[in-house]
Design a protein around this motif. Structure first.
Motif, PDB file in Angstrom:
ATOM      1  N   ASN A 193       1.865  64.636 -24.776  1.00 50.57           N
ATOM      2  CA  ASN A 193       2.109  63.341 -24.152  1.00 50.57           C
ATOM      3  C   ASN A 193       3.051  63.531 -22.968  1.00 50.57           C
ATOM      4  OD1 ASN A 193       4.843  63.351 -25.095  1.00 50.57           O
ATOM      5  ND2 ASN A 193       4.194  62.458 -27.045  1.00 50.57           N
ATOM      6  N   TRP A 194       3.340  62.437 -22.272  1.00 50.04           N
ATOM      7  CA  TRP A 194       4.105  62.566 -21.026  1.00 50.04           C
ATOM      8  C   TRP A 194       5.497  63.142 -21.265  1.00 50.04           C
ATOM      9  CZ3 TRP A 194       8.778  60.233 -20.134  1.00 50.04           C
ATOM     10  CH2 TRP A 194       9.152  59.198 -21.000  1.00 50.04           C
ATOM     11  N   LEU A 195       6.159  62.752 -22.367  1.00 54.99           N
ATOM     12  CA  LEU A 195       7.502  63.257 -22.637  1.00 54.99           C
ATOM     13  C   LEU A 195       7.465  64.735 -23.016  1.00 54.99           C
ATOM     14  CD1 LEU A 195      10.508  62.727 -22.905  1.00 54.99           C
ATOM     15  CD2 LEU A 195      10.108  61.974 -25.269  1.00 54.99           C
ATOM     16  N   GLN A 196       6.518  65.111 -23.855  1.00 54.85           N
ATOM     17  CA  GLN A 196       6.373  66.520 -24.234  1.00 54.85           C
ATOM     18  C   GLN A 196       6.048  67.379 -23.017  1.00 54.85           C
ATOM     19  OE1 GLN A 196       3.280  65.860 -27.131  1.00 54.85           O
ATOM     20  NE2 GLN A 196       4.668  66.189 -28.860  1.00 54.85           N
ATOM     21  N   GLU A 197       5.205  66.847 -22.135  1.00 55.35           N
ATOM     22  CA  GLU A 197       4.850  67.611 -20.936  1.00 55.35           C
ATOM     23  C   GLU A 197       6.052  67.786 -20.017  1.00 55.35           C
ATOM     24  OE1 GLU A 197       1.311  67.699 -17.562  1.00 55.35           O
ATOM     25  OE2 GLU A 197       1.152  66.419 -19.332  1.00 55.35           O
ATOM     26  N   ASP A 198       6.851  66.737 -19.886  1.00 57.49           N
ATOM     27  CA  ASP A 198       8.044  66.853 -19.049  1.00 57.49           C
ATOM     28  C   ASP A 198       9.039  67.852 -19.638  1.00 57.49           C
ATOM     29  OD1 ASP A 198       7.365  65.204 -16.948  1.00 57.49           O
ATOM     30  OD2 ASP A 198       8.161  63.397 -17.887  1.00 57.49           O
ATOM     31  N   MET A 199       9.277  67.784 -20.927  1.00 57.55           N
ATOM     32  CA  MET A 199      10.273  68.655 -21.556  1.00 57.55           C
ATOM     33  C   MET A 199       9.807  70.101 -21.646  1.00 57.55           C
ATOM     34  SD  MET A 199      12.764  66.657 -21.961  1.00 57.55           S
ATOM     35  CE  MET A 199      13.834  67.800 -22.853  1.00 57.55           C
ATOM     36  N   PRO A 236       6.231  57.913 -17.469  1.00 54.02           N
ATOM     37  CA  PRO A 236       5.513  57.166 -18.518  1.00 54.02           C
ATOM     38  C   PRO A 236       4.311  56.413 -17.970  1.00 54.02           C
ATOM     39  CG  PRO A 236       7.875  56.793 -18.659  1.00 54.02           C
ATOM     40  CD  PRO A 236       7.642  57.521 -17.373  1.00 54.02           C
TER      41      PRO A 236
END
Length: 230
Positions: A124-130, A192
């Motif tokens: 997801n977007w948060l996992q991809e960013d981190m 997001p």
């Protein structure tokens, strides 16, 4: 002499960096030209694997450059350069050349991490960013700092103009590549809510520009090695 000098470590560094840069350019081209990727039956994960494969030569060459800097300059296979023991990493934070190399090596390790994580589908977007964007951004910051220090060392000033010197061109073109990677990392951020424009394509475009800079700089290391050896 410029194209065949395998006794010189710098020659190997240039070739290995060029391999990594070429793989990054190939991965970027396949993302920018999806019809070509389809013709080769490559999906996004396969293209991400090309980027990860390219990160390995980057790390290998960056370590060899750090090894070279830690052992004070040129290294020739089969020749005894000095009676000092071999240094594998060293600690010379006041040496601008060594500092540039250690920052670059750390940056390549972060690129190993982010390109490996990018091969995992379904983030997801948060996992991809981190997992992908943060190491990409930090690695690009380290690359940019490293590139500027190398440029300063070659020109004996933080800002210099010496187009007659091949070492200046090597570091100048590499610095442009580092700057393009930094711009690419900025546009690679995943919010997001998606951007209103194709930020991902802009990011990949600047990745291609950066890889082209590194490829040119790496190939220029071959005549640079011949000049220093002669």
């Amino acid at each position: 002499r410029s194209l065949w000098n395998p006794r010189q470590l710098n020659w190997w560094i240039g070739l290995i960096f060029a391999l990594g840069a070429a793989l990054f350019m190939l991965g970027s081209l396949l993302f920018l030209a999806p019809e070509l990727a389809r013709d080769w039956s490559l999906d996004a994960n396969a293209i991400n694997a090309i980027f990860f494969a390219g990160s390995i030569p980057f790390t290998t060459a960056a370590y060899l450059q750090l090894f070279q800097a830690a052992n004070a300059g040129e290294f020739s296979f089969g020749e005894t350069v000095s009676a000092r023991p071999t240094i594998f990493f060293g600690w010379q934070p006041k040496n601008i050349g060594w500092l540039s190399c250690v920052l670059q090596f750390a940056g390549t390790l972060l690129f190993n991490l982010n390109t490996f994580d990018a091969m995992h589908p379904g983030l997801n977007w948060l996992q991809e960013d981190m997992a992908v964007w943060v190491p990409n951004f930090l690695g690009s910051v380290l690359f940019l700092a490293s590139g500027h220090l190398a440029f300063a060392e070659a020109g004996h000033s933080f800002l210099s103009w010496d187009p007659g010197g091949i070492s200046w061109w090597v570091t100048f073109v590499n610095l442009l590549g580092c700057l393009a990677f930094m711009i690419s990392a900025v546009f690679a951020f995943v919010p997001p809510t998606p951007f209103s424009f194709e930020a991902g394509m802009v990011s990949v475009f600047f990745t291609a520009i950066g890889a082209a800079g590194f490829l040119i700089g790496s190939l220029l290391m071959l005549p640079e090695t011949a000049a220093s050896a002669g």
